[in-house]
Design a protein around this motif. Sequence first.
Motif, PDB file in Angstrom:
ATOM      1  N   ARG A  80       0.809  -1.228   0.000  1.00 40.14           N
ATOM      2  CA  ARG A  80       0.000   0.000   0.000  1.00 40.14           C
ATOM      3  C   ARG A  80       0.835   1.267   0.000  1.00 40.14           C
ATOM      4  NH1 ARG A  80      -5.166  -0.713   1.864  1.00 40.14           N
ATOM      5  NH2 ARG A  80      -5.448   1.423   1.088  1.00 40.14           N
ATOM      6  N   MET A  81       2.148   1.119   0.105  1.00 33.29           N
ATOM      7  CA  MET A  81       3.002   2.299   0.149  1.00 33.29           C
ATOM      8  C   MET A  81       3.058   2.979  -1.222  1.00 33.29           C
ATOM      9  SD  MET A  81       6.192   1.009   2.502  1.00 33.29           S
ATOM     10  CE  MET A  81       5.902   0.291   4.121  1.00 33.29           C
ATOM     11  N   GLN A  82       2.847   4.290  -1.234  1.00 39.11           N
ATOM     12  CA  GLN A  82       2.884   5.050  -2.467  1.00 39.11           C
ATOM     13  C   GLN A  82       4.091   5.976  -2.558  1.00 39.11           C
ATOM     14  OE1 GLN A  82      -0.943   7.049  -2.566  1.00 39.11           O
ATOM     15  NE2 GLN A  82      -1.905   5.303  -3.573  1.00 39.11           N
ATOM     16  N   LEU A  83       4.600   6.391  -1.402  1.00 34.04           N
ATOM     17  CA  LEU A  83       5.726   7.320  -1.379  1.00 34.04           C
ATOM     18  C   LEU A  83       6.526   7.124  -0.105  1.00 34.04           C
ATOM     19  CD1 LEU A  83       7.178   9.873  -2.577  1.00 34.04           C
ATOM     20  CD2 LEU A  83       5.612  11.241  -1.186  1.00 34.04           C
ATOM     21  N   VAL A  84       7.851   7.123  -0.233  1.00 36.57           N
ATOM     22  CA  VAL A  84       8.754   7.087   0.911  1.00 36.57           C
ATOM     23  C   VAL A  84       9.634   8.324   0.819  1.00 36.57           C
ATOM     24  CG1 VAL A  84      10.488   5.782   2.180  1.00 36.57           C
ATOM     25  CG2 VAL A  84       8.737   4.563   0.874  1.00 36.57           C
ATOM     26  N   ASP A  85       9.472   9.226   1.781  1.00 34.72           N
ATOM     27  CA  ASP A  85      10.097  10.543   1.701  1.00 34.72           C
ATOM     28  C   ASP A  85      11.012  10.776   2.897  1.00 34.72           C
ATOM     29  OD1 ASP A  85      10.636  13.170   0.894  1.00 34.72           O
ATOM     30  OD2 ASP A  85       8.982  13.964   2.075  1.00 34.72           O
ATOM     31  N   ILE A  86      12.208  11.295   2.663  1.00 36.51           N
ATOM     32  CA  ILE A  86      13.153  11.650   3.722  1.00 36.51           C
ATOM     33  C   ILE A  86      13.258  13.168   3.806  1.00 36.51           C
ATOM     34  CG2 ILE A  86      15.552  11.549   4.510  1.00 36.51           C
ATOM     35  CD1 ILE A  86      15.824   8.869   3.174  1.00 36.51           C
ATOM     36  N   ALA A 146      17.452  12.423  10.396  1.00 35.09           N
ATOM     37  CA  ALA A 146      16.408  12.738   9.426  1.00 35.09           C
ATOM     38  C   ALA A 146      15.122  12.047   9.857  1.00 35.09           C
ATOM     39  CB  ALA A 146      16.818  12.284   8.024  1.00 35.09           C
ATOM     40  N   GLN A 147      14.015  12.401   9.211  1.00 38.83           N
ATOM     41  CA  GLN A 147      12.768  11.694   9.445  1.00 38.83           C
ATOM     42  C   GLN A 147      12.290  11.093   8.129  1.00 38.83           C
ATOM     43  OE1 GLN A 147       9.774  14.344  10.970  1.00 38.83           O
ATOM     44  NE2 GLN A 147       9.452  15.386   9.018  1.00 38.83           N
ATOM     45  N   LEU A 148      11.703   9.924   8.221  1.00 39.41           N
ATOM     46  CA  LEU A 148      11.234   9.212   7.039  1.00 39.41           C
ATOM     47  C   LEU A 148       9.718   9.126   7.098  1.00 39.41           C
ATOM     48  CD1 LEU A 148      12.795   6.211   5.292  1.00 39.41           C
ATOM     49  CD2 LEU A 148      10.400   6.018   5.999  1.00 39.41           C
ATOM     50  N   LYS A 149       9.067   9.548   6.012  1.00 39.76           N
ATOM     51  CA  LYS A 149       7.610   9.580   5.958  1.00 39.76           C
ATOM     52  C   LYS A 149       7.114   8.558   4.946  1.00 39.76           C
ATOM     53  CE  LYS A 149       3.676  12.698   5.239  1.00 39.76           C
ATOM     54  NZ  LYS A 149       3.272  14.092   4.909  1.00 39.76           N
ATOM     55  N   LEU A 150       6.151   7.747   5.385  1.00 42.18           N
ATOM     56  CA  LEU A 150       5.525   6.752   4.520  1.00 42.18           C
ATOM     57  C   LEU A 150       4.126   7.236   4.168  1.00 42.18           C
ATOM     58  CD1 LEU A 150       6.452   3.547   6.561  1.00 42.18           C
ATOM     59  CD2 LEU A 150       7.764   4.624   4.752  1.00 42.18           C
ATOM     60  N   SER A 206      19.173   8.109  11.869  1.00 41.24           N
ATOM     61  CA  SER A 206      20.425   8.609  11.310  1.00 41.24           C
ATOM     62  C   SER A 206      20.282   8.693   9.798  1.00 41.24           C
ATOM     63  CB  SER A 206      21.590   7.682  11.685  1.00 41.24           C
ATOM     64  OG  SER A 206      21.461   6.432  11.021  1.00 41.24           O
ATOM     65  N   GLN A 207      21.127   9.506   9.171  1.00 43.35           N
ATOM     66  CA  GLN A 207      21.053   9.653   7.713  1.00 43.35           C
ATOM     67  C   GLN A 207      21.193   8.301   7.032  1.00 43.35           C
ATOM     68  OE1 GLN A 207      20.455  12.423   6.044  1.00 43.35           O
ATOM     69  NE2 GLN A 207      20.866  14.089   7.452  1.00 43.35           N
ATOM     70  N   ALA A 208      22.163   7.517   7.479  1.00 46.34           N
ATOM     71  CA  ALA A 208      22.405   6.205   6.856  1.00 46.34           C
ATOM     72  C   ALA A 208      21.222   5.276   7.073  1.00 46.34           C
ATOM     73  CB  ALA A 208      23.677   5.586   7.417  1.00 46.34           C
ATOM     74  N   ALA A 209      20.633   5.300   8.288  1.00 48.46           N
ATOM     75  CA  ALA A 209      19.492   4.434   8.576  1.00 48.46           C
ATOM     76  C   ALA A 209      18.281   4.823   7.745  1.00 48.46           C
ATOM     77  CB  ALA A 209      19.160   4.492  10.062  1.00 48.46           C
ATOM     78  N   ALA A 210      18.035   6.133   7.594  1.00 45.89           N
ATOM     79  CA  ALA A 210      16.899   6.597   6.805  1.00 45.89           C
ATOM     80  C   ALA A 210      17.034   6.162   5.348  1.00 45.89           C
ATOM     81  CB  ALA A 210      16.774   8.114   6.903  1.00 45.89           C
ATOM     82  N   GLU A 211      18.232   6.299   4.802  1.00 47.55           N
ATOM     83  CA  GLU A 211      18.449   5.913   3.416  1.00 47.55           C
ATOM     84  C   GLU A 211      18.360   4.399   3.249  1.00 47.55           C
ATOM     85  OE1 GLU A 211      22.190   7.640   2.490  1.00 47.55           O
ATOM     86  OE2 GLU A 211      21.442   9.699   2.562  1.00 47.55           O
ATOM     87  N   ARG A 212      18.897   3.660   4.221  1.00 47.05           N
ATOM     88  CA  ARG A 212      18.825   2.196   4.174  1.00 47.05           C
ATOM     89  C   ARG A 212      17.376   1.734   4.239  1.00 47.05           C
ATOM     90  NH1 ARG A 212      22.008  -2.082   5.861  1.00 47.05           N
ATOM     91  NH2 ARG A 212      20.835  -4.028   5.679  1.00 47.05           N
ATOM     92  N   LEU A 213      16.602   2.299   5.157  1.00 46.44           N
ATOM     93  CA  LEU A 213      15.207   1.915   5.301  1.00 46.44           C
ATOM     94  C   LEU A 213      14.407   2.308   4.061  1.00 46.44           C
ATOM     95  CD1 LEU A 213      12.960   0.740   7.038  1.00 46.44           C
ATOM     96  CD2 LEU A 213      12.701   2.990   8.121  1.00 46.44           C
ATOM     97  N   ARG A 214      14.670   3.478   3.504  1.00 46.49           N
ATOM     98  CA  ARG A 214      13.980   3.903   2.283  1.00 46.49           C
ATOM     99  C   ARG A 214      14.218   2.916   1.147  1.00 46.49           C
ATOM    100  NH1 ARG A 214      16.934   8.606  -0.452  1.00 46.49           N
ATOM    101  NH2 ARG A 214      18.328   6.808  -0.696  1.00 46.49           N
ATOM    102  N   ASP A 215      15.463   2.547   0.922  1.00 47.15           N
ATOM    103  CA  ASP A 215      15.783   1.617  -0.165  1.00 47.15           C
ATOM    104  C   ASP A 215      15.123   0.266   0.053  1.00 47.15           C
ATOM    105  OD1 ASP A 215      17.298   3.618  -1.275  1.00 47.15           O
ATOM    106  OD2 ASP A 215      19.219   2.834  -0.552  1.00 47.15           O
ATOM    107  N   THR A 216      15.144  -0.210   1.306  1.00 42.36           N
ATOM    108  CA  THR A 216      14.528  -1.501   1.616  1.00 42.36           C
ATOM    109  C   THR A 216      13.027  -1.472   1.355  1.00 42.36           C
ATOM    110  OG1 THR A 216      16.193  -1.981   3.301  1.00 42.36           O
ATOM    111  CG2 THR A 216      14.127  -3.208   3.436  1.00 42.36           C
ATOM    112  N   LEU A 217      12.359  -0.417   1.822  1.00 43.20           N
ATOM    113  CA  LEU A 217      10.913  -0.327   1.659  1.00 43.20           C
ATOM    114  C   LEU A 217      10.523  -0.182   0.194  1.00 43.20           C
ATOM    115  CD1 LEU A 217       9.997   1.995   4.672  1.00 43.20           C
ATOM    116  CD2 LEU A 217       9.673  -0.476   4.491  1.00 43.20           C
TER     117      LEU A 217
END
Length: 207
Positions: free
Chosen positions: A148-154, A166-170, A185-196
């Motif tokens: 159901r995810m349409q956008l993952v935004d940092i 940073a904050q990550l918005k789903l 953390s910046q690295a965690a946000a980017e890692r989670l974004r790519d995974t999702l």
Amino acid sequence: MTTSPNPTNPTSDSPIGTDGLAHVAAPSGRDEVMDAGTFTRIPEPRNANRLPLGDGTWHQVSPKYVVVQFISGALFLALIVVAGLVLWFGFEQEWVWIPGVVAVVITLASLVVLPRQARSIGFQLRTDDLVFRRGILWQRMVAVPYGRMQLVDITHGPLDREFGIAQLKLVTAAAATGVTIPGLSQAAAERLRDTLIDVAETRRTGL
């Protein structure tokens, strides 16, 4: 900045498996990127009717999030004091101290409970969805299906960038199930974004 995993060269840290499909990290293990420098335990209310944590690994936010919120709160308090002094001495508006004191008390109270509130924030990657929880007195737990995810935004403001968080918005089709995870953390946000993104694309294409 981290780059998206290469499906042709999977590693142990990659959400892409040897079969070329996106996979979520096993719930029983911690991630060296997403769990680096974060809180390690989610506090729970003593009430027996609390929302249970359940099984699996909960990833938490960085303590730097608390520091950023303290600085933001201090700046807000300073702004209230300056505005009150200007209105009092410059325009003889003595009434301004009534709402000013109320705002100061509320802000100080929120800063006192902030560390515990920050520790209550966590997310868990499960097979079919991401579960997000926060809150001590008013608890919230949301499950966001990957499909159901349409956008993952940092996003990150000036203070966030200064402290490397940073904050990550789903964003989903239903606004009520949208989730914003702060204090990564910046690295965690980017890692989670790519995974999702990888997992959500797999769910949508039906692979």
